[in-house]
Scaffold this motif. Structure first.
Motif, PDB file in Angstrom:
ATOM      1  N   GLN A 122      -7.429   6.170   1.801  1.00 53.90           N
ATOM      2  CA  GLN A 122      -7.353   6.523   3.213  1.00 53.90           C
ATOM      3  C   GLN A 122      -7.855   5.382   4.092  1.00 53.90           C
ATOM      4  O   GLN A 122      -7.309   5.124   5.170  1.00 53.90           O
ATOM      5  N   SER A 123      -8.875   4.659   3.623  1.00 49.95           N
ATOM      6  CA  SER A 123      -9.362   3.515   4.400  1.00 49.95           C
ATOM      7  C   SER A 123      -8.327   2.400   4.436  1.00 49.95           C
ATOM      8  O   SER A 123      -8.147   1.736   5.462  1.00 49.95           O
ATOM      9  N   TYR A 124      -7.623   2.174   3.321  1.00 47.80           N
ATOM     10  CA  TYR A 124      -6.545   1.178   3.329  1.00 47.80           C
ATOM     11  C   TYR A 124      -5.457   1.569   4.323  1.00 47.80           C
ATOM     12  O   TYR A 124      -4.925   0.736   5.065  1.00 47.80           O
ATOM     13  N   LEU A 125      -5.127   2.844   4.330  1.00 45.19           N
ATOM     14  CA  LEU A 125      -4.077   3.321   5.228  1.00 45.19           C
ATOM     15  C   LEU A 125      -4.510   3.195   6.681  1.00 45.19           C
ATOM     16  O   LEU A 125      -3.713   2.795   7.546  1.00 45.19           O
ATOM     17  N   ASP A 126      -5.769   3.517   6.972  1.00 47.35           N
ATOM     18  CA  ASP A 126      -6.252   3.416   8.346  1.00 47.35           C
ATOM     19  C   ASP A 126      -6.234   1.976   8.847  1.00 47.35           C
ATOM     20  O   ASP A 126      -5.990   1.722  10.031  1.00 47.35           O
ATOM     21  N   LYS A 127      -6.491   1.036   7.953  1.00 50.24           N
ATOM     22  CA  LYS A 127      -6.483  -0.384   8.325  1.00 50.24           C
ATOM     23  C   LYS A 127      -5.077  -0.985   8.260  1.00 50.24           C
ATOM     24  O   LYS A 127      -4.906  -2.174   8.519  1.00 50.24           O
ATOM     25  N   VAL A 128      -4.098  -0.173   7.879  1.00 47.51           N
ATOM     26  CA  VAL A 128      -2.713  -0.622   7.713  1.00 47.51           C
ATOM     27  C   VAL A 128      -2.679  -1.831   6.775  1.00 47.51           C
ATOM     28  O   VAL A 128      -2.011  -2.838   7.038  1.00 47.51           O
ATOM     29  N   PHE A 161       5.822   8.258   4.728  1.00 43.44           N
ATOM     30  CA  PHE A 161       6.188   6.857   4.940  1.00 43.44           C
ATOM     31  C   PHE A 161       7.640   6.715   5.382  1.00 43.44           C
ATOM     32  O   PHE A 161       7.963   5.817   6.165  1.00 43.44           O
ATOM     33  N   THR A 162       8.524   7.568   4.907  1.00 42.53           N
ATOM     34  CA  THR A 162       9.904   7.500   5.406  1.00 42.53           C
ATOM     35  C   THR A 162       9.974   7.921   6.866  1.00 42.53           C
ATOM     36  O   THR A 162      10.913   7.539   7.573  1.00 42.53           O
ATOM     37  N   LEU A 288      -0.996  10.732   7.846  1.00 43.41           N
ATOM     38  CA  LEU A 288      -0.128  10.257   8.920  1.00 43.41           C
ATOM     39  C   LEU A 288      -0.296   8.749   8.995  1.00 43.41           C
ATOM     40  O   LEU A 288      -1.410   8.251   9.177  1.00 43.41           O
ATOM     41  N   VAL A 289       0.783   8.028   8.830  1.00 42.14           N
ATOM     42  CA  VAL A 289       0.706   6.567   8.857  1.00 42.14           C
ATOM     43  C   VAL A 289       0.332   6.123  10.265  1.00 42.14           C
ATOM     44  O   VAL A 289       1.019   6.480  11.231  1.00 42.14           O
TER      45      VAL A 289
END
Length: 893
Positions: A122-128, A161-162, A288-289
């Motif tokens: 989740q942290s990776y996703l938040d930092k994109v 992601f799609t 949510l991306v």
């Protein structure tokens, strides 16, 4: 005394040594948590399958249990060693089993680690952080096949992601990364997801397909196999990333993903499935991306509003060098898996090219047995898998060169890919060397089949550096028949560039000896007949103005004061005006004498050159402003062109120094980037090795280097000025905030605020309130105009070369060559002019795609200036130029 000298002193030395030993032991000490973490990260140093039971025992025996340490080690392994992901998934599957050490009614150890692992994802996703996010999805996909994660939650994760692909105005870079996350996750988890929801699987594939179809024009512009028409058949020698992903997914979907097991290791499938009634699969939380990150740290050039100029991301095209029986077909599932795995290793281990080379050569250990040919002398021979048995070294070289030749620029510095190939050759010269040789021959052959000019330039650069690392040994005699081609043919141009680069890395005589005799002659136009060096025009006593130049040179050698030099030049000007005829431009002669004299002094070394320029900087600025006297002033483009011509003439035998001198002249603001652009289009070809051949104006790699240096200088200055304005505005905002805070604090302390404080307001800061900000804004405005002018002048230069109007032809009555699809198909009969036009058109494409973020900023103005004259004409060349322009600036889908 002796006690003080040897006793106490010796004791001090012993105490210091003991303290150092203690510090060393303390630094070397690893806590049990650190040892366990290291053991997880180093899984598979010998054999991952055999090491898993021992690693499981280490984890279970570790007391007290530290779940965050275990999940952190797993995250590091997954994101930095992606080739181990199937085995990490197997480790987690084993840890889901019950054990004697398990606590009753507690979740299995594997479940606890997975729950904490999700927090890191989740942290990776938040930092994109796209790469880390994608690799974590690989891990979740393997766990889905292992039945540790529920099918519905995994499908929901991929759908999130799609959904990015449907965002309004989504950038290609963001859409591409989201498509890779969803597509590669489906590729791995497909066996489970297709069984759960065939409709959901098809929806993901359709979403990626729909987006990919909108990038057709962009693909045409960045394909390394250049095609004249965007409607031409795609080249079989290149593949695009999203296209091969879609081809792989469609192939797997048709077989219900049964082929997944034939291209991806799944060691966890040897274990029995976990009973859902005993332990239900883990439900991945909904995600949510996040939207694209836009940092407001700069100013828009046109509106003055804060924005950020981001480098455009284009479709990624990889060039193919070998047939399918040598390296895997990237359009097939095994080929896609192998290529992306190797690319991930290349991207991640940029910090250590030697380790990267070792891991690349050891990659078969992490793939399915029989995928690659066994190494020579291997004791254990594995039967080749059906349809595989590829050559590892050829696959690696093809992958690395594919990443190196991505257009408009590679993701890493060029020197990294070049050094990586060198390390591979050092590790296994007997196997990697032949693969490199075959790659060079294949790229050389493709030069006449439409290899993009920028890719050809990088190829020449890699070839020269690689030869320098291995004694410049190449079989040049193989290319002797190509000397019969026209002198501007891409293959002959490649020979000249590669040899020029080699000379820069060694010296002229050494490179000359490596060439066959037929290539050493001046008529071959392969290597210059003399070594790179200065060409002082006034050295010869028979040269006009020799005495005048020697007098100026002696003044510079004696470090004369600028005032004395000015006085001498005024006297020289008067003398020349008296002796020369009226049509001679005396000021131009004096500029040439001054600059060549300074360059002659600076030719001894780079430091001599900089010292000479800095010492007489006011003099040079005065000369380029049009004046000889100390007053000067004004702007004189002709004077700046004279200075550039004098510099180019002095270093005509060393084109690298021409680019260096031009860069320093721009850095010291003696000339502007626009002056360099204008000079390049008017006079650049006169410096080239083939200047004596004449012919229509064209741009080679040398002229493109000059243009690129000028444009980068203009853009870089604007970026620096933009950051300075942003920093000053931030300082003002902070100052106003502090003033406001003090005012609020005063009002809170006073029970009854004074009347003057009740109406007090923090004044708005304007540029006039802050002299530093006003100066920065003026500089930013001036540099923005310079940037716009340089871009505009470059575009006009390309248009006038490739699609001259009747008035242009009247001013420059040289032959006009139009590049069309029909003409390209007849390229076997092309001569000098056609190949000249072809290369110039290639550099126009590179200009548009490489500088598209800046061109978009001024797209309306630049289009009007350069293309408005073609609005009512059906000019085939102009239409082609406009098509490239519209795609680069986002005017065409």
């Amino acid at each position: 005394m002796s006690y003080d000298r040897y006793g106490r002193g010796g004791r001090r030395r012993y105490h210091q040594r003991d303290r150092d030993d203690y510090d060393d032991r303390r630094r070397d000490y690893e806590s049990p948590d650190d040892k366990l973490k290291t053991a997880i990260i180093k899984l598979g140093e010998v054999d991952p399958i055999e090491e898993l039971p021992r690693l499981e025992q280490l984890i279970r025996d570790h007391v007290p249990r530290n779940i965050p340490v275990l999940s952190e080690a797993l995250r590091i392994g997954v994101t930095e060693q992606p080739y181990k992901i199937p085995f990490y998934a197997t480790m987690l599957r084993i840890l889901h089993n019950s054990s004697e050490l398990s606590i009753p009614d507690e979740s299995p150890l594997g479940r606890l680690i997975l729950e904490d692992f999700w927090k890191g994802f989740q942290s990776y996703l938040d930092k994109v952080a796209w790469r880390d996010t994608r690799l974590c999805i690989h891990f979740f996909a393997h766990l889905t096949v292992a039945r540790l994660i529920s099918d519905d939650s995994m499908l929901s994760l991929l759908r999130s992601f799609t959904a990015v692909l449907d965002e309004f105005g989504v950038s290609h870079g963001r859409a591409k990364q989201a498509a890779l996350c969803a597509g590669e996750g489906l590729l791995i988890a497909g066996p489970a997801l297709k069984e759960y929801s065939p409709t959901g699987v098809q929806e993901i594939i359709t979403a990626i397909q729909t987006y990919a179809e909108t990038t057709t024009q962009q693909k045409w512009l960045v394909s390394p196999a250049t095609r004249i028409s965007s409607q031409a058949i795609p080249s079989e020698t290149t593949v695009e990333l999203l296209d091969i992903l879609l081809s792989t997914l469609n192939t797997l979907n048709q077989s219900d993903f049964t082929e997944t097991a034939n291209c991806i290791p799944q060691p966890y499938t040897t274990y029995p499935d976990i009973d859902p009634s005993v332990l239900s699969p883990y439900q991945l939380p909904l995600v949510l991306v996040p939207p694209e990150v836009i940092e407001f740290d700069s100013m828009s050039a046109e509106s003055g509003e804060e924005s950020q100029i981001k480098k455009d991301e284009w479709p990624e095209f990889f060039i193919r060098l070998f047939p399918n029986d040598v390296s895997p077909d990237p359009n097939s599932p095994p080929g896609y898996v192998v290529r992306t795995a190797l690319l991930d290793i290349v991207e991640i281990f940029e910090v250590n090219r030697k380790e990267c080379a070792r891991l690349l050569l050891e990659y078969p250990k992490w793939n399915l047995p029989g995928t690659f040919n066994p190494k020579p002398g291997a004791t254990t021979v594995v039967e080749p898998a059906p349809g595989k048995d590829w050559q590892l070294e050829s696959t690696i070289i093809e992958t690395v060169l594919g990443a190196y030749l991505i257009l408009p620029e590679s993701s890493k510095k060029s020197i990294y890919y070049i050094a990586l190939i060198t390390e591979l050759c050092k590790l296994s010269p007997s196997t990697v060397g032949p693969a490199v040789g075959k790659s060079i021959r294949k790229l050389y052959t493709s030069l006449s089949d439409g290899l993009d000019v920028e890719a050809a330039r990088r190829f020449a650069e890699w070839f020269a550096v690689h030869m320098s690392n291995f004694g410049f040994a190449w079989v040049w005699k193989e290319w002797i028949p190509d000397l019969q081609l026209t002198v501007q043919h891409p293959r002959r141009a490649f020979m000249r560039r590669a040899i020029e680069f080699e000379i820069r890395l060694a010296y002229h005589d050494r490179i000359l000896k490596t060439l066959p005799e037929v290539m050493q002659t001046p008529d071959a136009y392969t290597i210059p007949d003399q070594a790179p060096g200065p060409a002082h025009e006034y050295d010869d006593p028979a040269t006009p103005h020799h005495d005048a130049a020697q007098a100026v040179l002696n003044l510079f050698r004696g470090r004369a004061k600028i005032e004395d030099v000015f006085t001498h030049l005024e006297a020289l000007k008067t003398s020349l005006e008296t002796s020369e005829e009226g049509h001679v431009n005396v000021d131009s002669i004096i500029r040439s004498i001054v600059l060549q004299s300074l360059l002659h002094i600076g030719s001894r070394s780079f430091s001599h050159f900089l010292n000479a320029i800095e010492r007489y900087l006011p003099l040079l600025r005065n000369l380029t402003s049009g004046g000889i006297s100390n007053a000067g002033g004004g702007v004189n483009p002709e004077a700046k062109a004279d200075v550039l011509t004098a510099a180019a003439s002095f270093w005509k035998y060393n084109r690298q120094m021409v680019a260096i001198v031009f860069d320093k002249l721009m850095q010291y603001q003696i000339v502007d980037p626009t002056d360099v652009v204008a000079w390049t289009f008017m006079n650049g070809v006169a410096v080239g090795q083939l200047a004596e051949l004449g012919g229509p104006m064209n741009l080679s790699a040398f002229e493109w280097d000059l243009l690129r240096g000028a444009l980068d200088k203009a853009n870089g200055r604007v970026t620096i000025a933009r950051r300075k304005v942003a920093a000053l505005r931030k300082e003002d905002d902070d100052a106003r905030a502090r003033v406001k805070a003090r005012a609020d604090e005063t009002m809170e302390i006073d029970a009854e605020p004074k009347e003057e404080n009740q109406d007090a307001k923090v004044p708005e800061t304007t540029p006039t309130d802050n002299p530093a900000l006003a100066t920065a804004l003026n500089a930013f405005s001036s540099l923005t105009k310079e940037q716009k002018t340089a871009l505009s002048r470059t575009l006009e230069g390309f248009v006038s070369c490739l699609a001259p109007t009747s008035s242009d032809l009247h001013a420059n009555p040289q032959a006009r060559t139009v590049i069309t699809e029909k003409a390209w198909n007849n390229r076997a009969n092309w001569g000098r002019d056609e190949w000249n036009a072809w290369e110039t058109w290639g550099w126009y494409r590179q200009f548009c795609r490489a500088y598209s973020p800046y061109l978009k900023t001024y797209s309306n103005t630049l289009y009007t200036v350069s293309f408005a004259k073609f609005e009512h004409e059906n000019d085939e060349a102009a239409n082609l130029l406009k098509t490239v322009w519209n795609i680069a600036t986002g005017q065409e889908a």
